[in-house]
Structures are given as structure tokens and as C-alpha cells.
Design a protein around this motif. Structure first.
Motif, PDB file in Angstrom:
ATOM      1  N   MET A 102      -7.485  22.480   5.906  1.00 48.78           N
ATOM      2  CA  MET A 102      -7.507  21.658   6.780  1.00 48.78           C
ATOM      3  C   MET A 102      -8.618  21.556   8.068  1.00 48.78           C
ATOM      4  O   MET A 102      -9.097  21.810   8.421  1.00 48.78           O
ATOM      5  CB  MET A 102      -5.792  20.922   7.014  1.00 48.78           C
ATOM      6  N   GLY A 103      -8.614  20.617   8.663  1.00 47.38           N
ATOM      7  CA  GLY A 103      -9.037  20.061   9.909  1.00 47.38           C
ATOM      8  C   GLY A 103      -8.941  19.064  11.593  1.00 47.38           C
ATOM      9  O   GLY A 103      -7.113  18.724  10.743  1.00 47.38           O
ATOM     10  N   PRO A 104      -9.462  18.765  12.113  1.00 44.17           N
ATOM     11  CA  PRO A 104      -8.988  17.561  13.156  1.00 44.17           C
ATOM     12  C   PRO A 104      -8.263  16.243  12.162  1.00 44.17           C
ATOM     13  O   PRO A 104      -7.437  16.129  12.754  1.00 44.17           O
ATOM     14  CB  PRO A 104      -9.632  17.443  13.958  1.00 44.17           C
ATOM     15  N   THR A 142      -5.866  26.660  15.761  1.00 42.67           N
ATOM     16  CA  THR A 142      -7.192  27.481  15.639  1.00 42.67           C
ATOM     17  C   THR A 142      -8.308  26.457  14.991  1.00 42.67           C
ATOM     18  O   THR A 142      -9.651  25.747  15.668  1.00 42.67           O
ATOM     19  CB  THR A 142      -7.615  28.645  15.072  1.00 42.67           C
ATOM     20  N   LYS A 143      -8.256  25.645  14.357  1.00 46.89           N
ATOM     21  CA  LYS A 143      -9.258  24.062  13.968  1.00 46.89           C
ATOM     22  C   LYS A 143      -8.808  22.908  14.187  1.00 46.89           C
ATOM     23  O   LYS A 143      -9.330  22.210  13.402  1.00 46.89           O
ATOM     24  CB  LYS A 143      -8.677  24.195  12.387  1.00 46.89           C
ATOM     25  N   GLY A 144      -8.057  23.023  15.007  1.00 46.69           N
ATOM     26  CA  GLY A 144      -7.246  21.777  15.968  1.00 46.69           C
ATOM     27  C   GLY A 144      -7.084  20.561  14.748  1.00 46.69           C
ATOM     28  O   GLY A 144      -7.313  19.230  14.918  1.00 46.69           O
ATOM     29  N   VAL A 145      -5.841  20.710  14.258  1.00 46.69           N
ATOM     30  CA  VAL A 145      -5.176  20.063  12.928  1.00 46.69           C
ATOM     31  C   VAL A 145      -4.161  19.162  14.247  1.00 46.69           C
ATOM     32  O   VAL A 145      -3.813  19.682  14.666  1.00 46.69           O
ATOM     33  CB  VAL A 145      -4.602  20.800  12.283  1.00 46.69           C
ATOM     34  N   PHE A 146      -4.130  18.300  13.620  1.00 42.24           N
ATOM     35  CA  PHE A 146      -3.760  17.051  15.161  1.00 42.24           C
ATOM     36  C   PHE A 146      -1.331  17.075  14.390  1.00 42.24           C
ATOM     37  O   PHE A 146      -1.846  17.089  12.887  1.00 42.24           O
ATOM     38  CB  PHE A 146      -3.775  15.339  14.416  1.00 42.24           C
ATOM     39  N   THR A 147      -1.344  17.595  14.634  1.00 41.18           N
ATOM     40  CA  THR A 147       0.334  18.406  14.424  1.00 41.18           C
ATOM     41  C   THR A 147       1.473  17.563  15.416  1.00 41.18           C
ATOM     42  O   THR A 147       1.076  17.502  16.656  1.00 41.18           O
ATOM     43  CB  THR A 147       0.082  19.635  15.610  1.00 41.18           C
ATOM     44  N   ILE A 148       2.472  16.961  14.473  1.00 38.30           N
ATOM     45  CA  ILE A 148       3.329  16.738  15.037  1.00 38.30           C
ATOM     46  C   ILE A 148       4.690  16.905  15.224  1.00 38.30           C
ATOM     47  O   ILE A 148       4.538  17.603  13.756  1.00 38.30           O
ATOM     48  CB  ILE A 148       3.467  14.823  14.510  1.00 38.30           C
ATOM     49  N   PRO A 187       2.764  24.743  21.587  1.00 36.54           N
ATOM     50  CA  PRO A 187       1.788  23.625  22.971  1.00 36.54           C
ATOM     51  C   PRO A 187       1.015  22.590  22.255  1.00 36.54           C
ATOM     52  O   PRO A 187       0.781  21.908  23.177  1.00 36.54           O
ATOM     53  CB  PRO A 187       1.020  24.977  23.495  1.00 36.54           C
ATOM     54  N   HIS A 188       0.464  22.479  21.204  1.00 38.20           N
ATOM     55  CA  HIS A 188      -0.395  21.772  21.104  1.00 38.20           C
ATOM     56  C   HIS A 188       0.071  20.030  19.824  1.00 38.20           C
ATOM     57  O   HIS A 188      -0.739  19.450  19.557  1.00 38.20           O
ATOM     58  CB  HIS A 188      -1.627  22.219  19.989  1.00 38.20           C
ATOM     59  N   ALA A 189       1.067  20.141  20.257  1.00 33.04           N
ATOM     60  CA  ALA A 189       1.877  19.547  19.635  1.00 33.04           C
ATOM     61  C   ALA A 189       1.833  17.967  19.741  1.00 33.04           C
ATOM     62  O   ALA A 189       1.885  18.375  21.701  1.00 33.04           O
ATOM     63  CB  ALA A 189       3.364  19.562  19.160  1.00 33.04           C
TER      64      ALA A 189
END
Length: 271
Positions: A102-104, A142-148, A187-189
Motif C-alpha cells: 500500500m501507498g498514498p 511511513t508510506k503515507g497511506v491515507f488513513t481515515i 497523528p496522521h489520521a
């Protein structure tokens, strides 16, 4: 400009939020071109239902749960697997293999237990290996996966989660009313609450003005909706569609056989 007063119970909010998450551009793109990874949890189960078009025993679609007035877990013999879709269809490999790819442009969905005044979210983890968030966090951040993070304002807390997290941990408590856990900020959610849900689905503004209730309305959120005539009509239809969503049934492990008994106030006999 029209205005409406709406009260949503927790299951009604979860259904509304689920519909909004599925409608998000990022999710629709990932459904067509990549991965949508849905980590188990009761709120996420509503999203799984919306995506699959089939009913799920949502109270069983989680490991950790807050039920019967305590932090707890569900029976081990029904612990579910995460749902991973690739181009809209069930992924045939193990979930870890999807995380590696998985990626962005892909989407990772994980419910939470707290959303604070700054719209930051956090989730409980009780397994010594960090549970779901511990096993997936490194791959997604780390891979910038779009997290919801789909999360109802029922879970609003006034304390910033980065501060309250410092007070927790499975070995941090002397006694308690249930399972001990660590609160882990994400934090990236990108949180999706009732506020975002009404904006996504109907392009109306939703302002939370009250919370709580009794007699079947415990945990409710009351909002004022504001918008143009056509948008407000759409918001009305969406609200009608989620009203009456039933509560989930209590579903917890037997303390006598619980694998987490040693880190639980009830299971260990500390309370």
C-alpha cells in the motif's frame, strides 16, 4: 438558508459516518484502483456493511470493546480478520501482504476511542504487541497511506490525547473496572465525525450543540444543520435513512477463560 435540529444516537451516527466514508473521493478512487484496508472494530463494521452490501454481526466484528460498563474484549473464538479489498474485491492474500504494497493512493480505515478539542484521535491497545494499531502503524505512517478514522462525537474528550496517552499502559494501573489498555494517538489520521459526514453527504454545515440523553438516547449527539434549500433537503433524507438504526447487543468474553485476565481489574480480582 435553512436550519434544522437533529439528534443522533450512537448507532445512527455510526451509520451516517459509514455512508460518508464510503462516499469519500479517496475511498472511491482506492476501490477502483488500489487497496481499501478496513481494520476491525464496531464502527468499521458499519463501513464494511456499506461496502459489501451485506449484514455483519457488528458486535462480533471487533476484539477490543467497551461494553457492559467496562473496557473488555470479545470471545476469542469469534475474533475477526481485517477486511482488505483490492480494486473493490476481497484481497486473496494475508492483510500484512496488502500493507506491504500500500501507498498514498490507498486507504486504511481504523476506528478510534477518543477525539479531542484539536480533532486529534487515539485508539486503545491492550495486546502486548500493540494490537491492530501496533501492527499496522509503521506501514501506514511511513508510506503515507491515507488513513481515515471514523469516530462519533460521542467519543469527544476535553483532554488532548497526546497528554492523556501518557497516563496509560497495560501495566500502568493498580486496579480498574475492566481491561487495562494504552491510549495510542494516531497523528496522521483524517477523522470523520458527524460534522464531516453531513458535509460529505449533503454539503451542509453541522454544528454540535449538545450531547447525551436517557431512555435509549444515551451517548447521543445533537447538532444544528445549516445549508441551502436543496442541500438541506438532501440532509433530511440522509437523516431519515439512518434514524432507527438499532443498538448493538452486549458481547464480551467470559472472564474465567479470557486471555487478557491478568491485565484486567475484574479478571485479576483487583476490583
Amino acid at each position: 438558508m435553512k436550519r434544522a435540529l437533529v439528534t443522533l444516537t450512537p448507532p445512527e451516527s455510526k451509520r451516517l459516518i459509514a455512508k460518508a466514508v464510503v462516499a469519500m473521493e479517496e475511498v472511491q478512487h482506492a476501490l477502483k484502483h488500489g487497496f481499501v484496508y478496513i481494520a476491525t472494530g464496531t464502527t468499521a463494521a458499519y463501513i464494511a456493511e456499506e461496502l459489501l452490501g451485506e449484514k455483519i454481526e457488528k458486535e462480533k466484528w471487533t476484539v477490543g470493546t467497551i461494553s457492559k460498563g467496562r473496557t473488555c474484549v470479545t470471545p476469542k473464538n469469534t475474533w475477526p480478520k481485517h477486511l482488505v479489498l483490492y480494486k473493490g474485491k476481497p484481497f486473496e492474500g494475508e492483510p500484512i501482504e496488502a500493507l506491504k504494497e500500500m501507498g498514498p493512493k490507498d486507504v486504511f480505515i481504523k476506528g478510534g476511542n477518543a477525539i479531542d478539542v484539536n480533532w486529534n484521535v487515539a485508539v486503545f491497545a491492550a495486546a502486548p504487541d500493540g494490537g491492530t494499531i501496533g501492527k499496522t502503524f509503521g506501514w501506514t505512517i511511513t508510506k503515507g497511506v491515507f488513513t481515515i478514522t471514523p469516530i462519533s462525537l460521542e467519543k469527544f474528550v476535553p483532554t488532548p490525547v497526546e497528554e492523556s496517552a501518557k497516563l496509560t499502559g497495560i501495566y500502568s494501573f493498580d486496579w480498574g473496572t475492566g481491561l487495562y489498555a494504552a491510549l495510542v494517538p494516531i497523528p496522521h489520521a483524517h477523522p470523520v465525525t458527524e460534522v464531516e459526514a453531513y458535509r460529505i453527504l449533503a454539503d451542509v454545515e453541522a454544528i454540535p450543540i449538545a450531547a447525551g440523553g436517557a431512555g435509549g438516547a444515551e451517548g447521543s449527539v445533537t447538532l444544528v444543520l445549516k445549508g441551502e434549500d436543496e442541500a438541506m433537503e438532501k440532509a433530511k433524507e440522509i437523516t431519515k435513512a439512518v434514524k432507527g438504526e438499532p443498538y448493538l447487543k452486549p458481547y464480551t468474553e467470559d472472564c474465567a477463560v479470557c486471555p487478557f485476565a491478568k491485565i484486567c481489574g475484574l479478571g485479576s480480582g483487583a476490583f
